[in-house]
Motif scaffolding. Structure first.
Motif, PDB file in Angstrom:
ATOM      1  N   ARG A   6       0.849  -1.190   0.000  1.00  0.00           N
ATOM      2  CA  ARG A   6       0.000   0.000   0.000  1.00  0.00           C
ATOM      3  C   ARG A   6       0.888   1.244   0.000  1.00  0.00           C
ATOM      4  O   ARG A   6       1.692   1.457   0.905  1.00  0.00           O
ATOM      5  CB  ARG A   6      -0.906   0.006   1.229  1.00  0.00           C
ATOM      6  N   PHE A   7       0.711   2.064  -1.033  1.00  0.00           N
ATOM      7  CA  PHE A   7       1.478   3.298  -1.137  1.00  0.00           C
ATOM      8  C   PHE A   7       0.660   4.524  -0.732  1.00  0.00           C
ATOM      9  O   PHE A   7       1.171   5.652  -0.792  1.00  0.00           O
ATOM     10  CB  PHE A   7       1.979   3.483  -2.579  1.00  0.00           C
ATOM     11  N   ASP A   8      -0.597   4.299  -0.300  1.00  0.00           N
ATOM     12  CA  ASP A   8      -1.444   5.421   0.096  1.00  0.00           C
ATOM     13  C   ASP A   8      -1.289   5.767   1.571  1.00  0.00           C
ATOM     14  O   ASP A   8      -2.107   6.487   2.134  1.00  0.00           O
ATOM     15  CB  ASP A   8      -2.913   5.102  -0.206  1.00  0.00           C
ATOM     16  N   CYS A  59       3.605  -5.422  -5.949  1.00  0.00           N
ATOM     17  CA  CYS A  59       2.659  -4.438  -6.462  1.00  0.00           C
ATOM     18  C   CYS A  59       2.505  -4.671  -7.960  1.00  0.00           C
ATOM     19  O   CYS A  59       3.254  -5.461  -8.558  1.00  0.00           O
ATOM     20  CB  CYS A  59       3.125  -3.015  -6.177  1.00  0.00           C
ATOM     21  N   PRO A  79       0.792   9.319  -4.321  1.00  0.00           N
ATOM     22  CA  PRO A  79       0.958   7.929  -3.901  1.00  0.00           C
ATOM     23  C   PRO A  79       0.873   6.956  -5.072  1.00  0.00           C
ATOM     24  O   PRO A  79      -0.056   7.022  -5.886  1.00  0.00           O
ATOM     25  CB  PRO A  79      -0.202   7.722  -2.919  1.00  0.00           C
ATOM     26  N   GLY A  80       1.883   6.089  -5.163  1.00  0.00           N
ATOM     27  CA  GLY A  80       1.926   5.079  -6.207  1.00  0.00           C
ATOM     28  C   GLY A  80       2.597   5.511  -7.489  1.00  0.00           C
ATOM     29  O   GLY A  80       2.973   4.666  -8.313  1.00  0.00           O
ATOM     30  N   CYS A  81       2.762   6.820  -7.718  1.00  0.00           N
ATOM     31  CA  CYS A  81       3.361   7.295  -8.961  1.00  0.00           C
ATOM     32  C   CYS A  81       4.882   7.110  -8.941  1.00  0.00           C
ATOM     33  O   CYS A  81       5.536   7.322  -7.918  1.00  0.00           O
ATOM     34  CB  CYS A  81       3.030   8.770  -9.187  1.00  0.00           C
ATOM     35  N   VAL A 130       8.929   6.021  -5.707  1.00  0.00           N
ATOM     36  CA  VAL A 130       7.481   5.846  -5.767  1.00  0.00           C
ATOM     37  C   VAL A 130       6.870   6.718  -4.682  1.00  0.00           C
ATOM     38  O   VAL A 130       7.391   6.804  -3.559  1.00  0.00           O
ATOM     39  CB  VAL A 130       7.072   4.360  -5.607  1.00  0.00           C
ATOM     40  N   THR A 135       4.307   8.167  -1.805  1.00  0.00           N
ATOM     41  CA  THR A 135       3.461   7.712  -0.712  1.00  0.00           C
ATOM     42  C   THR A 135       2.659   8.930  -0.244  1.00  0.00           C
ATOM     43  O   THR A 135       2.745  10.002  -0.844  1.00  0.00           O
ATOM     44  CB  THR A 135       4.283   7.127   0.457  1.00  0.00           C
ATOM     45  N   TYR A 176       2.696   4.056 -12.767  1.00  0.00           N
ATOM     46  CA  TYR A 176       2.291   4.069 -11.356  1.00  0.00           C
ATOM     47  C   TYR A 176       2.113   2.643 -10.838  1.00  0.00           C
ATOM     48  O   TYR A 176       1.943   1.689 -11.604  1.00  0.00           O
ATOM     49  CB  TYR A 176       1.007   4.868 -11.159  1.00  0.00           C
ATOM     50  N   CYS A 177       2.164   2.531  -9.526  1.00  0.00           N
ATOM     51  CA  CYS A 177       2.048   1.241  -8.840  1.00  0.00           C
ATOM     52  C   CYS A 177       0.741   1.206  -8.046  1.00  0.00           C
ATOM     53  O   CYS A 177       0.338   2.210  -7.465  1.00  0.00           O
ATOM     54  CB  CYS A 177       3.185   1.039  -7.859  1.00  0.00           C
ATOM     55  N   ASP A 178       0.123   0.049  -8.018  1.00  0.00           N
ATOM     56  CA  ASP A 178      -0.997  -0.147  -7.084  1.00  0.00           C
ATOM     57  C   ASP A 178      -1.024  -1.611  -6.652  1.00  0.00           C
ATOM     58  O   ASP A 178      -0.199  -2.400  -7.027  1.00  0.00           O
ATOM     59  CB  ASP A 178      -2.338   0.275  -7.712  1.00  0.00           C
TER      60      ASP A 178
END
Length: 323
Positions: free
Chosen positions: A214-216, A237, A273-275, A285, A287, A321-323
């Motif tokens: 979780r990057f949020d 991810c 977040p996630g970028c 990345v 957060t 981006y990552c999720d």
């Protein structure tokens, strides 16, 4: 000399097995109890557990029977063992089995009980941000990790330490704690002390879904999550990119990462977040607080490599981006 039955399965049990088997002045390991051979690898070939392989090398008889089997207790008694030493055996032992060992069963657990009873104490300690943990030797009872304690030792958790690194340290240190505890028990120099009652965190098993990063959250959270899930089950991810050839989605395991330091130059500002943001030497990345630098990754179907080398090879561009 104590006649010992040793029960264990994975690599972390090996330091204790080898130490007890090698100390023939105080211990005689009469048999080893371990899980049956299991299928591994792409070919799904049956392979022995690390403990079984080590026991055969040491010339120690191996028992792989199911503890719930009708003749299991009789097999234990025929070994002549007086005490049992347990390290990551991986099976629940019922009261009739526990009662079959005259001197009791003594488990090496990798936490400071009563905190983090359960399957994944090292992973959960790192994930929770604890800075101190340790090992406990206690007598097994029917309740999960609730038995009286013989001894404990403490260690500091390194700021960048993964669960695998910490577990290896605890396995080595804990082997000496286990041997010393059993020796003191046989000589009447130690008595088990009941654990205090109360509500304590349970170290439930970490699943692959738990390891989805979780990057949020603030940067400390994914950092702990990645370290806790390394090497198993592996923090991961999905990386999304829209390019000339269309959209791509790649599953990536993050093997090593580090929160940005305030004094680092070239940090991206306002990274969501996630970028992802790449420079010649770094891949960041976002957060909900500071960026997280990706250091080592393993993309699906690829070998482990430096994150920036993977990004270049995959021709990632800023905006992925990552999720």
């Amino acid at each position: 000399m104590m006649k010992i039955l040793f029960a264990g399965t994975p690599d972390v049990a090996l330091p204790s097995l080898r130490l007890l088997a090698g100390d023939q002045e105080h211990f005689h390991v009469v048999a080893v109890l371990t899980r049956p051979d299991a299928p591994k690898g792409r070919g799904r070939r049956l392979e022995p557990s690390p403990v079984k392989a080590a026991a055969l090398d040491l010339g120690i008889p191996v028992i792989e029977a199911d503890p719930k089997g009708v003749d299991f207790v009789d097999r234990l008694r025929r070994t002549g063992a007086e005490y049992a030493a347990v390290v990551a055996y991986g099976q629940i032992l019922k009261k009739p089995v526990l009662d079959a060992m005259p001197g009791g069963w003594y488990n090496l657990h990798f936490s400071l009980l009563p905190q983090w009873r359960g399957a994944a104490p090292v992973q959960r300690a790192i994930w929770s941000g604890e800075t101190i943990t340790g090992a406990t030797v206690f007598r097994l009872t029917p309740g999960m990790d609730e038995g009286p304690i013989l001894a404990q030792s403490t260690v500091e958790i390194g700021p960048h330490e993964t669960s695998g690194q910490l577990l290896n340290r605890l396995a080595e240190d804990g082997s000496h704690l286990l041997a010393a505890s059993l020796e003191a028990l046989a000589e009447g120099r130690v008595l088990p002390v009941d654990q205090p009652h109360g509500a304590y965190e349970v170290a439930r098993k970490v699943t692959s879904q738990d390891a989805h990063i979780r990057f949020d959250l603030p940067v400390f959270a994914p950092d702990r999550q990645i370290r806790a899930c390394t090497p198993n089950p592996g923090a991961w991810c999905q990386v999304h990119e829209d390019g000339k050839g269309g959209s791509r989605v790649t599953q990536v395991k993050v093997l090593e990462a580090a929160p940005a330091r305030p004094d680092q130059s070239g940090l991206p500002e306002g990274l969501r977040p996630g970028c992802l943001y790449m420079t010649k030497k770094h891949i960041w990345v976002g957060t909900s607080s500071a960026p997280l630098e990706l250091l080592q990754v393993k993309a699906a179907g690829k070998k482990a490599m430096r994150a920036i080398d993977w990004a270049r090879g995959a021709r990632l561009e800023n905006g992925a981006y990552c999720d």
